[in-house]
Design a protein around this motif. Structure first.
Motif, PDB file in Angstrom:
ATOM      1  N   VAL A  71      62.516 -73.913   4.030  1.00 29.38           N
ATOM      2  CA  VAL A  71      61.064 -73.519   4.098  1.00 29.38           C
ATOM      3  C   VAL A  71      60.057 -74.481   5.046  1.00 29.38           C
ATOM      4  O   VAL A  71      59.912 -75.703   4.652  1.00 29.38           O
ATOM      5  CB  VAL A  71      60.449 -73.311   2.740  1.00 29.38           C
ATOM      6  N   ILE A  72      59.333 -73.829   5.867  1.00 31.20           N
ATOM      7  CA  ILE A  72      58.222 -74.402   6.753  1.00 31.20           C
ATOM      8  C   ILE A  72      56.860 -73.943   6.248  1.00 31.20           C
ATOM      9  O   ILE A  72      56.662 -72.518   6.076  1.00 31.20           O
ATOM     10  CB  ILE A  72      58.223 -74.465   8.051  1.00 31.20           C
ATOM     11  N   VAL A  73      55.844 -74.733   5.681  1.00 32.59           N
ATOM     12  CA  VAL A  73      54.576 -74.251   5.102  1.00 32.59           C
ATOM     13  C   VAL A  73      53.590 -74.915   6.042  1.00 32.59           C
ATOM     14  O   VAL A  73      53.320 -75.912   5.997  1.00 32.59           O
ATOM     15  CB  VAL A  73      54.517 -74.359   3.498  1.00 32.59           C
ATOM     16  N   VAL A  74      52.866 -73.775   6.741  1.00 33.18           N
ATOM     17  CA  VAL A  74      51.658 -74.258   7.505  1.00 33.18           C
ATOM     18  C   VAL A  74      50.440 -73.896   6.500  1.00 33.18           C
ATOM     19  O   VAL A  74      50.146 -72.759   6.124  1.00 33.18           O
ATOM     20  CB  VAL A  74      51.490 -73.626   8.893  1.00 33.18           C
ATOM     21  N   SER A 113      48.439 -76.905  23.108  1.00 36.30           N
ATOM     22  CA  SER A 113      48.126 -78.144  22.853  1.00 36.30           C
ATOM     23  C   SER A 113      49.331 -79.252  22.597  1.00 36.30           C
ATOM     24  O   SER A 113      49.085 -80.352  22.528  1.00 36.30           O
ATOM     25  CB  SER A 113      46.870 -78.491  21.750  1.00 36.30           C
ATOM     26  N   LEU A 114      50.650 -78.662  22.568  1.00 34.47           N
ATOM     27  CA  LEU A 114      51.606 -79.479  21.962  1.00 34.47           C
ATOM     28  C   LEU A 114      52.332 -79.973  23.274  1.00 34.47           C
ATOM     29  O   LEU A 114      53.233 -79.408  23.914  1.00 34.47           O
ATOM     30  CB  LEU A 114      52.826 -78.359  21.316  1.00 34.47           C
ATOM     31  N   ARG A 115      51.643 -80.950  23.894  1.00 39.03           N
ATOM     32  CA  ARG A 115      52.165 -81.655  24.903  1.00 39.03           C
ATOM     33  C   ARG A 115      53.526 -81.904  24.891  1.00 39.03           C
ATOM     34  O   ARG A 115      54.528 -81.971  25.862  1.00 39.03           O
ATOM     35  CB  ARG A 115      51.237 -82.769  25.436  1.00 39.03           C
ATOM     36  N   ASP A 116      53.896 -82.805  23.841  1.00 39.10           N
ATOM     37  CA  ASP A 116      55.306 -83.367  23.758  1.00 39.10           C
ATOM     38  C   ASP A 116      55.394 -83.785  22.082  1.00 39.10           C
ATOM     39  O   ASP A 116      55.308 -85.004  21.747  1.00 39.10           O
ATOM     40  CB  ASP A 116      55.807 -84.373  24.515  1.00 39.10           C
ATOM     41  N   SER A 139      43.585 -78.272  15.226  1.00 38.20           N
ATOM     42  CA  SER A 139      44.427 -79.241  15.443  1.00 38.20           C
ATOM     43  C   SER A 139      45.727 -78.873  15.979  1.00 38.20           C
ATOM     44  O   SER A 139      46.547 -79.839  16.355  1.00 38.20           O
ATOM     45  CB  SER A 139      44.746 -80.099  14.053  1.00 38.20           C
ATOM     46  N   GLY A 140      46.219 -77.566  16.005  1.00 39.69           N
ATOM     47  CA  GLY A 140      47.321 -77.156  16.544  1.00 39.69           C
ATOM     48  C   GLY A 140      48.241 -76.398  15.719  1.00 39.69           C
ATOM     49  O   GLY A 140      49.500 -76.555  15.938  1.00 39.69           O
ATOM     50  N   LYS A 141      47.994 -76.242  14.484  1.00 38.62           N
ATOM     51  CA  LYS A 141      48.946 -75.766  13.314  1.00 38.62           C
ATOM     52  C   LYS A 141      49.388 -74.421  13.790  1.00 38.62           C
ATOM     53  O   LYS A 141      50.601 -74.014  13.756  1.00 38.62           O
ATOM     54  CB  LYS A 141      48.118 -75.580  12.212  1.00 38.62           C
ATOM     55  N   SER A 142      48.358 -73.544  14.227  1.00 33.44           N
ATOM     56  CA  SER A 142      48.792 -72.190  14.810  1.00 33.44           C
ATOM     57  C   SER A 142      49.718 -72.349  15.993  1.00 33.44           C
ATOM     58  O   SER A 142      50.708 -71.402  15.962  1.00 33.44           O
ATOM     59  CB  SER A 142      47.583 -71.347  15.217  1.00 33.44           C
ATOM     60  N   SER A 143      49.473 -73.127  17.030  1.00 34.21           N
ATOM     61  CA  SER A 143      50.526 -73.368  17.958  1.00 34.21           C
ATOM     62  C   SER A 143      51.593 -73.765  17.690  1.00 34.21           C
ATOM     63  O   SER A 143      52.800 -73.301  18.354  1.00 34.21           O
ATOM     64  CB  SER A 143      49.737 -74.499  18.918  1.00 34.21           C
ATOM     65  N   GLU A 200      45.202 -83.234  22.804  1.00 30.93           N
ATOM     66  CA  GLU A 200      46.378 -83.121  22.585  1.00 30.93           C
ATOM     67  C   GLU A 200      46.903 -83.211  21.095  1.00 30.93           C
ATOM     68  O   GLU A 200      46.407 -84.051  20.397  1.00 30.93           O
ATOM     69  CB  GLU A 200      47.215 -84.271  23.431  1.00 30.93           C
ATOM     70  N   THR A 201      47.652 -82.399  20.620  1.00 29.92           N
ATOM     71  CA  THR A 201      48.017 -82.506  19.282  1.00 29.92           C
ATOM     72  C   THR A 201      49.014 -83.591  19.114  1.00 29.92           C
ATOM     73  O   THR A 201      49.964 -83.738  19.693  1.00 29.92           O
ATOM     74  CB  THR A 201      48.668 -81.178  18.961  1.00 29.92           C
ATOM     75  N   GLN A 202      48.882 -84.413  18.142  1.00 32.49           N
ATOM     76  CA  GLN A 202      49.418 -85.508  17.715  1.00 32.49           C
ATOM     77  C   GLN A 202      49.920 -85.291  16.052  1.00 32.49           C
ATOM     78  O   GLN A 202      49.216 -84.729  15.482  1.00 32.49           O
ATOM     79  CB  GLN A 202      48.784 -87.057  17.716  1.00 32.49           C
ATOM     80  N   VAL A 203      51.075 -85.995  15.813  1.00 29.52           N
ATOM     81  CA  VAL A 203      51.314 -86.086  14.371  1.00 29.52           C
ATOM     82  C   VAL A 203      51.095 -87.313  13.949  1.00 29.52           C
ATOM     83  O   VAL A 203      51.802 -88.388  14.272  1.00 29.52           O
ATOM     84  CB  VAL A 203      52.786 -85.661  14.513  1.00 29.52           C
ATOM     85  N   GLU A 204      50.406 -87.477  12.694  1.00 27.93           N
ATOM     86  CA  GLU A 204      50.158 -88.723  12.054  1.00 27.93           C
ATOM     87  C   GLU A 204      51.553 -89.624  11.527  1.00 27.93           C
ATOM     88  O   GLU A 204      52.314 -88.917  11.050  1.00 27.93           O
ATOM     89  CB  GLU A 204      49.197 -88.512  10.818  1.00 27.93           C
TER      90      GLU A 204
END
Length: 385
Positions: A339-342, A12-15, A32-36, A369-373
């Motif tokens: 550190v990245i935390v999902v 779902s991570l188009r760009d 929402s696409g966190k795992s992807s 499509e996954t978007q970032v706020e």
């Protein structure tokens, strides 16, 4: 420290191109696409190990991991005036991954092989191009090493781009086959940084979890991905790491508790003394949440800090009372490592968001499509095929 991560054409991570900080929080609803996003970062790390093609194959091959929506999403589709529909694909099939840190940037572009359908391996992706550059964004003037097709060229000490590999297999990366102390030093440096990234998302705590049973132990500065060497990893921290930080992290989560490691015939076993008990508990007796917290402590307080640690839903099986101590543990680790935390645990997210040098990216989906706020994308350019 990694400043930018970029991914295009993966599930779902188009760009998506977004900035990172010492602590980066990734949140969003289920689906929402966190795992992807987590998988895409891990897939990028696999490039440095020479395992990216195999990892993609394990996911079902390139066709199953590519963006599944239409090539072009029109405004009318977003408004709902017309149904979401596809057309004859005009662009090339492409899965792109890249990042930039304070010194270098790297990107890879994978696509379908030219001989698709004529080999048993025709569904294996092909590396179309790669680039390594100095600085945050690729440009014509700052490229240090580049790969198009089977040819790899690097910038030598005289400022000339010289070929170092002429017949690189389409499934091999220049990161693993062109890194050389003489003509590919930057590739070698960046490859080793990527190989030191660590990912924790399968720390088992069930009744049959490897961490619950004694294991032959050796010095273990880095906890394994499945946590099977927990006792040895904690003993390594006690001997050559920050013993005080470990003790404080345990007392923060379990007031009055302490740990010790015992050895019988070379087998290491972890014991935990809890306040009010007359004997220590063995790992077979610990709750899932207690064991997971100890596993995370061993991972985050490693005496060999990683340039990057990625935690995927570390709150799993933790009691809400442990989330703030976990946030403090992550903040302690972030003094030495990025550190990245999902996560989708609000108490953990709130506690981490209050930390200095923390950036929060909330994901949502629009037409699949996954978007970032509220994203202000950093400057970025993909290498050309």
């Amino acid at each position: 420290m990694i400043l930018t991560f970029a991914v295009s054409g993966y599930r779902s991570l188009r760009d998506i191109i977004f900035p990172l900080d010492r602590i980066t929080l990734i949140t969003g609803a289920n689906g929402s696409g966190k795992s992807s996003l987590y998988r895409s970062i891990r897939l990028l790390a696999e490039v440095a190990q020479g395992r990216a093609i195999g990892s993609l194959a394990a996911e079902g091959g390139l066709p199953s991991t590519l963006w599944a929506g239409p090539e072009i999403v029109s405004r009318a589709m977003k408004r709902g005036d017309v149904p979401v529909q596809g057309a004859v694909r005009k662009g090339v099939v492409s899965l792109k991954l890249g990042f930039a840190d304070e010194d270098y940037g790297y990107a890879i572009d994978l696509g379908l092989p030219a001989d698709a359908g004529r080999s048993f391996f025709s569904m294996d992706p092909e590396i179309k191009c790669e680039a390594l550059w100095a600085g945050e964004a690729l440009s014509r003037s700052n490229e240090i090493a580049g790969r198009n097709g089977p040819s790899v060229k690097v910038l030598n000490q005289n400022g000339q781009r010289i070929p170092v590999v002429q017949n690189l297999a389409r499934f091999d990366s220049m990161m693993t086959h062109a890194a050389d102390p003489k003509d590919g030093l930057e590739l070698l440096v960046l490859r080793e940084r990527m190989r030191a990234w660590r990912f924790y998302d399968h720390l088992r705590t069930d009744r049959e979890a490897p961490a619950r049973f004694p294991k032959i132990g050796t010095r273990t500065p880095v906890l394994s991905g499945d946590g099977s060497d927990l006792a040895a990893a904690l003993q390594t921290i006690l001997e050559i790491g920050d013993e005080q930080a470990l003790a404080e992290a345990i007392d923060d989560a379990f007031p009055g508790a302490s740990i010790e490691v015992v050895v019988n015939d070379g087998y290491f076993e972890l014991l935990m003394q809890q306040k009010g008990l007359l004997r220590p508990l063995r790992t077979t007796e610990l709750s899932d949440g207690t064991l997971r917290y100890l596993l995370l402590a061993a991972a985050l307080l490693s005496p060999r800090p990683a340039p990057l640690i990625v935690l995927n839903e570390p709150e799993t099986s933790l009691h809400p009372a442990l989330l703030e101590p976990l946030a403090r543990l992550i903040a302690t680790a972030a003094e030495k490592t990025q550190v990245i935390v999902v996560s989708h645990a609000d108490p953990l997210v709130s506690a981490l968001a209050a930390q200095q040098d923390c950036i929060h990216h909330h994901l949502f989906k629009e037409l699949g499509e996954t978007q970032v706020e509220h994203l202000d994308p950093p400057r970025w350019r993909w290498p050309s095929r």
